[in-house]
Structure formats: structure tokens, C-alpha cells
Design a protein around this motif. Structure first.
Motif, short mmCIF file in Angstrom:
data_model
loop_
_atom_site.label_atom_id
_atom_site.label_comp_id
_atom_site.label_asym_id
_atom_site.label_seq_id
_atom_site.Cartn_x
_atom_site.Cartn_y
_atom_site.Cartn_z
N PHE A 292 116.10 70.42 53.47
CA PHE A 292 116.88 71.17 52.81
C PHE A 292 116.67 70.97 51.09
O PHE A 292 116.98 72.00 50.30
CB PHE A 292 118.39 70.61 52.73
CG PHE A 292 119.05 70.93 54.10
CD1 PHE A 292 119.08 72.27 54.59
CD2 PHE A 292 119.34 69.65 54.96
CE1 PHE A 292 119.51 72.24 56.00
CE2 PHE A 292 119.82 70.06 56.33
CZ PHE A 292 119.93 71.28 56.88
N GLY B 238 124.76 65.47 53.46
CA GLY B 238 124.10 66.41 53.44
C GLY B 238 125.02 67.81 53.07
O GLY B 238 125.56 67.87 52.22
N ASN B 239 124.75 68.79 53.83
CA ASN B 239 125.45 70.02 53.76
C ASN B 239 126.88 69.90 54.42
O ASN B 239 126.79 69.73 55.62
CB ASN B 239 124.89 71.44 54.37
CG ASN B 239 123.41 71.77 53.47
OD1 ASN B 239 123.71 71.83 52.39
ND2 ASN B 239 122.48 71.90 54.16
N CYS C 25 121.13 70.06 48.59
CA CYS C 25 122.48 70.49 49.20
C CYS C 25 123.41 70.82 48.22
O CYS C 25 123.36 70.52 46.96
CB CYS C 25 122.95 69.57 49.89
SG CYS C 25 121.68 68.86 51.47
N THR C 26 124.30 71.78 48.64
CA THR C 26 125.55 72.13 47.77
C THR C 26 126.03 70.73 47.48
O THR C 26 126.65 70.20 48.38
CB THR C 26 126.41 73.06 48.48
OG1 THR C 26 125.51 74.08 48.96
CG2 THR C 26 127.41 73.65 47.61
N ARG C 27 126.36 70.34 46.17
CA ARG C 27 127.05 69.27 46.02
C ARG C 27 128.24 69.24 46.39
O ARG C 27 129.11 70.13 46.35
CB ARG C 27 127.13 69.26 44.25
CG ARG C 27 125.82 69.08 43.52
CD ARG C 27 125.41 67.47 43.62
NE ARG C 27 126.23 66.78 42.97
CZ ARG C 27 126.81 65.78 43.25
NH1 ARG C 27 126.99 65.45 44.44
NH2 ARG C 27 127.67 64.88 42.33
N HIS C 28 128.64 68.01 46.74
CA HIS C 28 129.95 67.62 47.35
C HIS C 28 130.27 66.04 46.89
O HIS C 28 130.03 65.33 47.44
CB HIS C 28 129.88 67.64 48.90
CG HIS C 28 131.36 67.41 49.25
ND1 HIS C 28 132.34 68.45 49.48
CD2 HIS C 28 131.79 66.16 49.81
CE1 HIS C 28 133.30 67.96 50.09
NE2 HIS C 28 133.15 66.36 50.28
N ASN D 299 123.53 64.70 48.79
CA ASN D 299 125.07 64.07 48.91
C ASN D 299 125.15 62.80 49.60
O ASN D 299 126.21 62.68 50.62
CB ASN D 299 125.96 65.29 49.75
CG ASN D 299 126.25 66.56 48.98
OD1 ASN D 299 126.47 66.40 47.66
ND2 ASN D 299 126.07 67.65 49.43
N GLU E 298 124.17 73.91 61.40
CA GLU E 298 124.51 74.59 60.30
C GLU E 298 124.80 73.60 59.07
O GLU E 298 124.78 73.89 57.96
CB GLU E 298 125.59 75.63 60.56
CG GLU E 298 126.27 76.44 59.59
CD GLU E 298 127.29 77.38 60.14
OE1 GLU E 298 127.91 78.37 59.11
OE2 GLU E 298 127.85 77.36 61.25
N PHE E 299 125.54 72.57 59.70
CA PHE E 299 126.02 71.52 58.51
C PHE E 299 125.75 70.14 59.03
O PHE E 299 125.43 70.13 60.30
CB PHE E 299 127.63 71.77 58.32
CG PHE E 299 128.01 72.99 57.72
CD1 PHE E 299 127.80 73.11 56.31
CD2 PHE E 299 128.45 73.97 58.65
CE1 PHE E 299 128.46 74.12 55.90
CE2 PHE E 299 128.99 75.20 57.87
CZ PHE E 299 128.94 75.30 56.59
N ASP E 300 125.72 69.37 58.12
CA ASP E 300 125.20 67.73 58.53
C ASP E 300 126.69 66.95 58.72
O ASP E 300 126.55 65.81 59.25
CB ASP E 300 124.58 67.33 57.59
CG ASP E 300 123.32 68.18 57.48
OD1 ASP E 300 122.69 68.08 58.38
OD2 ASP E 300 123.06 68.71 56.09
N HIS F 287 130.80 70.87 55.66
CA HIS F 287 131.68 71.59 56.05
C HIS F 287 132.92 71.43 55.62
O HIS F 287 133.25 70.24 56.29
CB HIS F 287 131.53 72.16 57.54
CG HIS F 287 132.69 73.01 57.94
ND1 HIS F 287 132.84 74.17 57.77
CD2 HIS F 287 133.78 72.67 58.65
CE1 HIS F 287 133.88 74.79 58.22
NE2 HIS F 287 134.38 73.98 59.02
#
Length: 292
Positions: A144, A237-238, A147-150, A166, A256-258, A240
Motif C-alpha cells: 500500500f 493498515g487500511n 495507508c489512510t491515517r488512523h 497505521n 479491501e481492509f486490514d 474500516h
């Protein structure tokens, strides 16, 4: 008589007159020869009385024997049998010097009534799980990139982790016995660790120590009166994110997500759900007592 003697003398005189000169010299030669013989004998006698000069003996030194140094043929050293690598036995090691830092970690993330008092900290040494975790993190990064920050509530309290995938610190509540078992083995998706909840059957961890405490239990035996929190490193990761109840397993198994972040509206404390154990690594066992 007189006439006869005269005749003989005359004949002798004539004979002498007729003898060669050499014959007349014979007596002289004989005398000289005799004299020479005498001198020779005298010289010979003298020679025998003289000490014979010692013969100079030359000491013949024997030629040095050439000693050839025979070098023993080098012993063929057999290559020692390589010992099989020592089996890396997982273990938990007491770390009394970390009680204070773990107390700060628990206090900063405790959002419910009551208080947790840290009594003991154990470091987890499990090379197999650590290597697997690092491999999983590296693979996720290659897959990836970013990844989008969380961000998690635990961020900024301990040493920073890899934000681009993440990676975060999370708590898992259980009994002291189960905490030590997981530390020496791993999270088990089939038995024990995974429980069915609002968001599906998976491994549930929390960014709040108070949320993880809800699943914690009192210990027995030497751990009687103590509860346990596993402090873990987790690669989310990504993520949800959902507040709706329901099984979210397919969100992760589909690729789709981790991981899943579920937030119950009535409590306000988020819960992270993982559907595989590769992205989790327990690295500290926190034993504590709880006061209401």
C-alpha cells in the motif's frame, strides 16, 4: 839360490809394469767404498736413535649429517559438526524498572471509573512472533505504501511507530494466566483469543486501557488478586471504521481492509478488531490491581 831370487823379483816387476792403471787404483777405490759403507752404517744407526717426528694427524671431521626435518603431515581436522541452532524458547522476563512508564500509559488511556494500579511488568521475548510481525509490516508497506491515517489514543505516549501503515499500541484484556500463555505462544484465531462480538469473531483490542479492562479477569494461584493487560504492537493498515453492529469479517477477508475499528455510541471507546494474528505482537504483560 841367489840367482833364482833375483829372477823372481824381476818377473814380478815386469808383471807390475804390465798392470793397467785402473788395477793399480783398485785398493784406493776399495778403501773409499769401505769408508762410504762405514759412514752409511753410522748414519743409519744415528737415524734409528733419533725420535721419529710425530706424524701430524689431521683430524678428519665427519661431514655433518644433513638432518632432514620430516614435517608430519598435517592432521586433517574434521569440520566440527555444527550444533543445531538453539531453540528460541519464548519467555516473559520481569522488568521492574518499567512499572512507572507503564503506569503512565495506563493512566493516560483510562477513560472509565475506578483506577488501575500497575504492580508488575513482564517483557515478552518471542522471536518467532516478532519475525512474523515484522515480515507482515514490511509486506503491507510494499503493498500500500501509505495507508489512510488512523491515529490511536496511545500515539505519542511511547516510542513512535510506523504511521504510514497505521502501526499502533493497543491493549488486550484477559487473565494473567492467559496473558502469559499468549506471550509464550501467540494469539489464537481458532480458540480462546477470538470471540464473537458486535463486529464479528476476531481478535479484539482497544486503544483505551479501560476498554480492555472490560475483558480482563482476576488471576489465580500466584497471580490471585491481579488482572492482566497485554500491551501489543498492531499493524492496522487500511482501517474500516463503523459504528453499526454487524459482522465485518468480509471487509477484511475480501482484501479491501486490514482491520476494523468499531465505536459503540453509548460508550464512546473504540475497539479494534483483527481477523488474522500476523499483524499483532504482544510485547508486554501488565499485571495490575483495580480499585472502584
Amino acid at each position: 839360490m841367489g840367482c833364482g831370487g833375483s829372477a823372481e823379483r824381476k818377473k814380478a816387476a815386469e808383471a807390475a809394469a804390465q798392470t793397467p792403471v785402473e788395477l793399480q787404483k783398485e785398493p784406493e777405490k776399495a778403501e773409499k767404498a769401505e769408508k762410504a759403507k762405514g759412514e752409511a752404517e753410522k748414519a743409519e744407526r744415528t737415524a734409528t736413535t733419533e725420535e721419529v717426528a710425530p706424524v701430524k694427524e689431521e683430524k678428519l671431521e665427519a661431514a655433518p649429517v644433513r638432518e632432514e626435518k620430516l614435517e608430519a603431515a598435517p592432521l586433517v581436522q574434521e569440520k566440527p559438526l555444527e550444533a543445531a541452532p538453539a531453540k528460541e524458547e519464548p519467555q516473559v522476563v520481569s522488568a521492574p524498572d518499567q512499572v512507572e512508564s507503564m503506569q503512565k500509559m495506563v493512566d493516560a488511556t483510562w477513560k472509565s471509573a475506578g483506577k488501575a494500579q500497575v504492580q508488575q511488568v513482564l517483557n515478552v521475548e518471542n522471536a518467532k512472533v516478532e519475525r512474523r510481525y515484522e515480515t507482515y509490516a514490511a509486506d503491507l508497506h510494499r503493498k500500500f505504501g501509505n495507508c489512510t491515517r488512523h491515529p490511536a489514543l496511545t500515539e505519542g505516549i511511547l516510542d513512535p511507530l510506523q504511521e504510514n501503515i497505521n502501526e499502533m499500541y493497543l491493549f488486550h484484556g484477559c487473565s494473567p494466566e492467559i496473558a502469559k500463555l499468549i506471550a509464550r505462544t501467540e494469539f489464537d484465531m481458532e480458540e480462546g483469543s477470538a470471540v464473537k462480538t458486535t463486529f464479528g469473531k476476531g481478535l479484539h483490542l482497544a486503544e483505551c486501557s479501560s476498554k480492555a479492562d472490560e475483558r480482563s479477569k482476576d488471576g489465580e494461584g500466584e497471580d490471585a488478586g491481579l488482572r492482566a493487560l497485554l500491551l501489543c504492537k498492531a499493524v492496522a493498515g487500511n482501517v474500516h471504521v463503523t459504528a453499526e453492529a454487524g459482522d465485518t469479517t468480509d471487509k477484511v477477508t475480501s482484501g479491501e481492509f486490514d482491520s476494523v475499528c468499531g465505536q459503540q455510541a453509548d460508550i464512546g471507546q473504540r475497539e479494534m478488531v483483527f481477523f488474522n494474528q500476523e499483524g499483532l505482537r504482544a510485547f508486554k504483560v501488565i499485571l495490575y490491581t483495580k480499585t472502584e
